[in-house]
Design an enzyme around this catalytic site. Structure first.
Site, short mmCIF file in Angstrom:
data_model
loop_
_atom_site.label_atom_id
_atom_site.label_comp_id
_atom_site.label_asym_id
_atom_site.label_seq_id
_atom_site.Cartn_x
_atom_site.Cartn_y
_atom_site.Cartn_z
N GLU A 828 -0.12 -3.13 10.49
CA GLU A 828 1.30 -3.21 10.86
C GLU A 828 1.54 -2.43 12.15
O GLU A 828 2.31 -2.85 13.01
CB GLU A 828 2.16 -2.66 9.72
CG GLU A 828 3.64 -2.89 9.95
CD GLU A 828 4.50 -2.54 8.73
OE1 GLU A 828 3.97 -2.56 7.60
OE2 GLU A 828 5.69 -2.26 8.91
N ARG A 906 11.19 4.75 0.95
CA ARG A 906 10.97 3.78 -0.14
C ARG A 906 10.52 4.50 -1.41
O ARG A 906 10.91 4.13 -2.52
CB ARG A 906 9.96 2.71 0.28
CG ARG A 906 9.80 1.61 -0.74
CD ARG A 906 9.02 0.44 -0.20
NE ARG A 906 9.82 -0.45 0.63
CZ ARG A 906 10.53 -1.49 0.17
NH1 ARG A 906 10.54 -1.76 -1.11
NH2 ARG A 906 11.23 -2.25 0.99
N GLU A 1292 3.51 -7.17 -2.50
CA GLU A 1292 3.68 -5.80 -2.96
C GLU A 1292 4.12 -5.62 -4.42
O GLU A 1292 3.56 -4.78 -5.12
CB GLU A 1292 4.69 -5.10 -2.03
CG GLU A 1292 4.18 -5.02 -0.61
CD GLU A 1292 5.18 -4.36 0.31
OE1 GLU A 1292 4.97 -3.21 0.69
OE2 GLU A 1292 6.18 -5.02 0.66
#
Ligand SMILES: Cc1cc2nc3c(=O)[nH]c(=O)nc-3n(C[C@H](O)[C@H](O)[C@H](O)COP(=O)(O)OP(=O)(O)OC[C@H]3O[C@@H](n4cnc5c(N)ncnc54)[C@H](O)[C@@H]3O)c2cc1C
Ligand code: FES
Ligand code: FES
Length: 1343
Positions: A828, A906, A1292
């Site tokens: 990423e 998160r 995920e």
């Protein structure tokens, strides 16, 4: 030829597997190195020197089938069973199975499992591969594939027909005269440089037959390479002809190859071999090259003279007489297995116990590819302290025979003195090991071997043992005893005390305590002993003895000499412990879905056929440019230091060196990465091992790597070194601390009926995508433009970085991403560590630059999943209802921030798990340390946070003496509940998943059976657990929730689709094609996606956060609708026109046939006051729910475990493609299983990563797949917030469901602890490795 892949260079991943075939000229048939077996064999081409391929036919994946002609049955099954995702591992897996089929056309599941032991896949979860291959093996004739639209592909393929396989190439059997004629053909030198770089050249070996032209029986060791040429016919068949092979009956000839740095000899007689070894006493004898290949390939060593005894038949034999068996040193392990099996069968079990012990070990010894080339002599002479065979040879009193040319032979007993020190044997200079003799067992004599490794398959032992006892005739009194252990010292060792003291003792229970005391004397490891795991290793030695004790009691019992209880008998050795082969239920949910054109159908991956044929191109497969250069990074070897000097003198004189680049060559900014938190090149100071300091540019990969090793850097260390979370807490080294509060947690804790405190540590995890970070930068000098081909999840981020580094505008940088060989978050952002230096080098040299990190570099440099540590207090009522949570969470971010704040955000959002907590106070500490910056990884902090939550749930259960499932049910959110950050839960399907999962898995019934089983078994326990998950879908960085697409319809009606998402194996392109086909109402076959490019869709968000299909799908839908809107008037008037005619008509009418689409996720927001920690909003578009039940069995004495069954129910909404979704669920589950049960990155006190490469770092293999693995999609679920009612890409959300295995193990361990009188809660860190499981079980052997 690009099919064969390079995944690790150390024989540990199988991506480079090819099939080698040899012809036995004496017996006129194919043989595997030695002529007594007739078969083809798989090998790891990364460890196979080209020169060792002399006489061989090498078949790569291209040689068995192609999309242009026809897929081979193996390829077809894998494709139709959805057995590939990113496809990087696929050619190797195909070739392993192909080699098996060539020897055994109807293999059974155990054969398939064994042939795949040496292959790894990080994407699929293995189930579809095994399913596909079982189908290959079991297909009946005339089951013809016709129904391509069937939901389940299990009966839609042609049967495998072994008679259609190619014959052994006749060209390899040419006569001498013919050969001479062919020598006139144009010659091409063998492209390899012997030894160091003699790996099979991937691009050059489709059916390669390497023959040399040394003449006749020339014993010509002093003839130079000038005489050695390889000839090949250009395309398919590459032949180099050997004049010595004048006919099929002609004996093999000695050979000599001279390379840039190494000379390689292949004698053919013992006399030649020993003569050479005496002449060059420092020469290494190399047969399988599986030890030496690692040293030369990975560790960069060079052995100037190599002699291979592979063709010396005098030491390749297996023979036996009345008293024992003799095995030639060059006996290949897979041949040995066949021979030993025959002898065991012939002679019966008692006499041949040492052979059975060897067979048992060899089952777990590496994978087929290694066993097919490695020899017993190589294992003995490597003298590894963890050799699997040496302890057996020592314990059974084997004798080795050595030979020195000038002195003749001598026999040496294989006892303690055989291995005087680390990796040394008693062989004298110039001696060659000829053979090893193993005596058969006598009456009253027994032996057995044991081993325990981190991963069950293809892993070296942590500790292994071989034990032998002989009783006085007619008694249970010990007359002789030997016990040899590996993994307990610098060499394989014998337990001296034990062996002395046990003589004369009766074989009864009072022996155990005494033996424990003697063995504790024998094996006192220092706390800092190499290899760590000190207490565990000590406990294993005692446990192995105990297993042996029980085994012997069992033998004596069978012979009527003693009695033994049923419970004890349940202890079995490793090989037979988990004997059951996997079986999978069919995925009845596959066909369900919305049957609107192509959405909802289980289409195979759009690149599936390219994957299985090896035609799919990755960065390293792009055809090299004529003037291309290769880059090798120069990285820091210190974790915190000033760089005082960089000395290039030696590197500059190295062959092929072109230049060196560092921070001084950067035209723009040296700052890069997320929020410019990283540097392209370190400037004066380094803050982690692996930080990029510079890069060497050379003409080839090998030259760049060699020159980079010669760059000498002088450092001055800086203290302190902050490496761990504990260090960071001690030094208060934090990038940032985030707070999230709701209610009054402290007051609620005070008022709670019960409060428990706990802590848990969760290790990081290496991404281990099979394709390492790679890029190719091509400067376009005319326009000052850069074109970058990259393996990247974020083309735009790469573009931003490259432009900033070069000091140019984004419009001059074009980034193209065709596909990745896996990403999982690791690509990423961290690819900039490779792409930025490559961009600088391309600018400086004005030439294309390519770089693909080695596996070892990649693991060192690119960061991992964040390790976490949490210390919590949780309050609850006497019924188990949560009242309050105070949680301090720490993550190890590494030396730069990268995405660590978002990961922690998160984590905070998911800290409550699936449970309603009225009062909460969480502090998330993002620790700044001197390790490589950690980054995004599937789940992005949520799995760690939810594991912490489940830890306190299980703590509550233990405290109240109720089941974890009960506590989960009491506290689970309900429809309309508010999360502690203010998001109202709508369409809350979790309870449905939970109920359905428990019901489908027969949870209650099995729990009862497990209790019964555990009550009857002392040393093996079972456990079961049901775990829920809910995962918030959206980027928490809100601006990223946007996507673009471009739909172009051509005059012929075909459609070129481009969107902002990248394909890394997750099937995004397949799903997007399905979306477009559904929107436009045309077949998916009319739609093509070429690649993702910043040129076609700008400003894309990373393909991450599981929103890829949601946001890109919506953008595609909008673009399609625009085009349909323009076509509408035509359609209304000309309803009968076909799509093609309609499009042509539209073109003639000058209607625009291309459109862009754009989407931004609506209604997401969050007001998070960092000072007060109060948070209120709707950070997630929606949630994805699921539940899993797993049942495990543990071996309490070793800590080994097996997952007996896993059942998953996942809410995927209306699935866009159920096959892709199920594949993602299985793959995520197995990756989570690796995180929680197996994988643990280790660093030393100098901050050096020790776990680099598949040898040291174990991801799950085929054998770790649950024995029964059932995935169900929740029925009748629709999601109004995403494209076609689907739910997010399943990358995920399901990962956390693997926690069901973790807590099932906890359940089993609890049962074992009760037997030892250990009650109540105990701390369980992740991963639950065999070491931890064993030590948690706690008994007399662990004290
Ligand atoms: C992926 C992988 C997995 C592995 N797994 C295991 C495992 O599970 N258990 C285990 O024990 N090992 C394992 N190994 C180690 C290795 O495969 C074995 O030790 C193997 O038996 C070595 O044989 P070889 O023919 O490849 O040796 P080579 O690499 O060819 O040679 C090894 C050494 O032996 C010497 N030698 C070979 N023959 C003679 C001879 N006749 N006389 C004198 N010296 C000789 C060579 O000079 C050299 O020093 C693994 C290796 C790899 C790469
Ligand atoms: S590249 Fe050869 S085994 Fe991994
Ligand atoms: S499909 Fe196996 S590693 Fe990606």
């Amino acid at each position: 030829l690009t099919g064969t892949k390079l995944g690790c260079s150390e024989g540990g991943c199988g991506a480079c597997t090819v099939m080698v075939s040899k012809w036995d000229r004496l017996q006129n048939r194919i043989f595997s190195q030695q002529h007594f077996v007739c078969r083809h064999f798989s090998v790891n081409s990364c460890l196979a020197p080209v020169v060792s391929m002399h006489d061989c036919a090498v078949t790569t994946v291209e040689g068995i089938g192609s999309t242009k002609t026809k897929l081979h049955a193996v390829q077809e099954r894998l494709w139709k069973f959805h057995g590939s995702q990113c496809g990087f591992c696929t050619p190797g897996i195909v070739m392993s199975m192909y080699a098996l089929l060539r020897n055994n056309s109807s293999p059974k599941m155990p054969n398939i499992e064994t042939c795949l032991q040496g292959n790894l896949c990080r994407c699929t979860g293995y189930r579809p591969i095994l399913g596909g291959f079982t189908a290959t093996a079991t297909a009946k004739p005339n089951e013809v594939y016709e129904k391509s639209d069937k939901n389940d592909c299990s009966d839609c393929y042609k049967p495998y027909d072994p008679s259609q396989e190619p014959i052994f190439p006749p060209e390899l059997l040419v006569s001498f005269h013919l050969l001479n004629c062919m020598l006139i053909a144009q010659s091409v030198r063998i492209l390899c440089h012997i030894a160091q770089s003699v790996r099979i050249l991937y691009a050059a070996v489709h059916n390669m037959y390497a023959y040399d032209v040394t003449l006749h029986n020339l014993y010509a060791y002093d003839v130079t390479l000038h005489n050695l040429y390889a000839y090949y016919a250009a395309v398919h068949n590459m032949y180099a002809y050997n004049a010595a092979i004048s006919s099929r009956n002609h004996p093999v000839s000695p050979l000599k190859f001279v390379g840039e740095r190494v000379t390689w000899y292949r004698p053919t007689t013992l006399d030649q071999l020993t003569d050479l070894k005496e002449k060059y006493p420092d020469a290494h004898l190399v047969v399988g090259n599986t030890e030496i290949g690692i040293e030369t390939g990975v560790k960069g060593r060079c052995y100037p003279v190599i002699v291979t005894p592979a063709a010396v038949e005098e030491i390749s034999f297996v023979k036996y007489d009345q008293s024992g068996i003799e095995i030639g040193a060059s006996c290949i392990l897979s041949n040995l297995v066949q021979q030993l099996n025959k002898i065991v069968e012939e002679k019966g079990g008692h006499l041949t116990q040492p052979l059975s012990a060897i067979l048992e070990m060899l089952h777990w010894f590496a994978g087929d590819q290694i066993r097919n080339v490695a020899v017993i002599g190589g294992n003995i002479m490597t003298a590894s302290p963890i050799s699997d065979l040496n302890p057996i040879l020592m314990a059974c009193c084997a004798t080795a025979t050595f030979m020195l040319h000038s002195r003749g032979t001598r026999k040496v007993p294989m006892d303690q003195s055989f291995f005087p020190s680390y990796r040394k044997t008693c062989a004298t200079k110039g001696e060659v090991l000829l053979s090893v003799r193993i005596p058969f067992m006598r009456k009253g004599e027994y032996m057995k071997a044991y081993m325990q490794s981190k991963r069950r398959e293809d892993d070296i032992a942590i500790v292994n043992a071989a034990l032998r006892v002989k009783f006085y005739p007619g008694s249970r009194k010990v007359e002789e005893f030997s016990a040899a252990f590996g993994g307990m010292a610098a060499t394989s060792v014998m337990a001296k005390n034990l062996m002395e003291n046990i003589i004369g003792r009766e074989w009864k229970d009072d022996l155990i305590d005494d033996v424990s005391a003697w063995m504790r004397e024998d094996f006192k490891l220092e706390q800092n002993a190499p290899g760590g795991m000190v207490e565990y290793r000590e406990a294993l030695t005692l446990s192995f003895f105990f297993k042996f004790y029980i085994h012997i009691k069992d033998c004596l019992c069978k012979e009527g000499a003693t009695q033994v209880s049923i419970t004890e008998l349940r202890i079995k050795s490793k090989h037979s412990t988990w004997g059951e082969s996997p079986c999978f239920t069919e995925h009845s949910d596959m066909g369900r879905g919305l049957l609107i054109v192509f959405v909802g159908r289980p289409l195979p991956h759009s690149s599936g056929q390219l994957h299985v044929t090896g035609e799919a191109k990755y960065i390293d497969d792009i055809t090299p440019h004529a003037d291309e250069l290769y880059m090798c990074l120069v990285t820091s070897t210190r974790c915190h230091a000033y760089v005082r000097d960089v000395n290039l003198a030696d590197a500059m004189t190295s062959p092929g060196y072109v230049t060196y680049v560092d921070h001084r060559d950067i035209p723009g900014s040296n700052e890069c990465g997320v929020m410019n938190g990283d540097l392209v090149f370190a400037n004066g100071k380094v803050t982690c091992v692996g930080q990029v300091i510079g890069a060497v540019i050379a003409d080839t990969c090998a030259h760049a790597q060699r020159a980079a090793q010669l760059v000498k850097i002088t450092y001055e260390d800086i203290f302190p070194r902050i490496l761990t979370i504990e260090d960071a807490i001690k030094h208060e080294s934090f990038h940032k601390i985030l707070h999230l509060n709701a209610g009054d947690a402290a007051a609620a804790l005070d008022a709670s009926e019960y409060v428990i405190e706990g802590e848990i540590r969760i290790a990081g995890q290496e991404h281990f995508y099979l394709e390492t970070q790679a890029c190719l930068v091509v400067p376009q000098l005319e326009s000052d433009q850069m074109e970058i081909y990259a393996s990247s999840q974020s083309p735009t981020f790469l573009q931003d970085n490259a432009a900033s580094v070069l000091g140019i505008e984004n419009n001059k940088v074009i980034v193209r991403v065709k596909r990745m060989g896996g990403g999982f978050g690791g690509k990423e952002t961290r690819f900039v560590l490779v792409s930025n230096p490559a961009v600088v080098a391309a600018k400086k040299c004005g030439r294309p630059i390519r770089c693909m990190l080695t596996r070892q570099e990649d693991m060192l440099i690119s960061g991992q999943r964040h390790s976490f540590y949490a210390k919590y207090k949780v309050g609850f009522t006497k019924e188990g209802k949560l009242t309050s949570l105070v949680n301090n969470i720490y993550s190890n971010a590494g030396n730069s921030l990268d995405l660590s704040i978002s990961v922690m955000e998160r984590a905070l959002y998911h800290s409550g798990g699936c449970y309603r907590i009225p009062n909460i106070s969480i502090a998330g500490h993002v620790c700044k340390t001197n390790v490589s910056s950690n980054t995004a990884f599937r789940g992005f902090g949520a799995p760690q946070a939810m594991l912490i939550a489940e830890d306190w749930i299980s703590g509550i259960a233990a405290k109240l003496g109720i089941s974890g499932e009960k506590v989960r049910e009491i506290n689970m959110y309900k429809e309309g509940d508010n999360t502690y950050y203010g998001q109202v839960l709508e369409c809350f399907n979790l309870p449905r998943c939970w109920q359905e999962c428990r019901q489908k898995s027969n949870f209650n019934e099995r729990k009862e059976k497990i209790e019964e089983y555990n009550s009857k078994n002392r040393w093996r326990k079972r456990g079961i657990s049901c775990i829920p998950t809910m995962f918030g879908i959206s980027f928490t960085g809100f601006f990223l929730n946007q996507a673009g697409a471009l739909v172009q319809v051509y005059k012929d009606g075909s459609v070129l689709l481009t969107h902002g998402g990248t394909e890394m194996g997750q099937g995004l392109h397949t799903k997007m094609i399905q979306v477009a086909s559904t929107c436009l109402g045309i077949p998916a076959s009319r739609i093509h996606i070429s690649s993702t490019s910043t040129e076609t869709v700008p400003n894309t968000s990373p393909t991450a956060a599981s929103v890829g299909s949601d946001i890109n799908g919506m953008a595609i839908k909008e673009a399609c609708e625009k085009i349909l809107g323009r076509l509408k008037p035509l359609r209304e008037n000309l309803a009968e026109l076909s799509w093609d005619d309609l499009i042509m008509k539209a073109y003639l009418e000058r209607i625009s046939l291309s459109a862009t689409g754009f989407y931004k996720t609506p209604d997401i927001y969050c007001n998070w006051d960092q000072k007060s920690g109060e948070c209120f909003g709707r950070p997630f578009d929606y949630f994805t729910y699921g539940a899993a039940v797993s049942e495990v069995e543990i071996d309490c004495l070793t800590g080994d475990h097996v997952v007996l069954q896993t059942d998953i129910v996942m809410d995927v909404g209306g699935s866009l493609n159920p096959a892709v979704d199920i594949g993602q669920i299985e793959g995520a589950f197995m990756q989570g299983y690796g995180m929680m049960m197996l994988e643990e990155p280790l660093i030393n006190i100098r901050g050096e990563l020790l776990t680099r490469g598949p040898g040291a770092y174990k991801i799950p293999g085929f054998g770790d797949c649950p024995r029964r693995f059932n995935v169900h999609l929740l029925q009748n679920s629709r999601n109004k917030r995403a494209i076609f009612s689907s739910k997010a890409r399943f990358g995920e959300p399901p990962l956390f469901l693997s926690a069901s295995v973790f807590f099932a193990v906890k359940n089993a361990v609890e049962s074992a602890r009760k037997h030892s009188g250990l009650f109540g809660a105990f701390r369980m860190d992740s991963p639950a490795t065999c070491e931890r499981i064993r030590m948690w079980c706690g008994d007399q052997f662990t004290k």
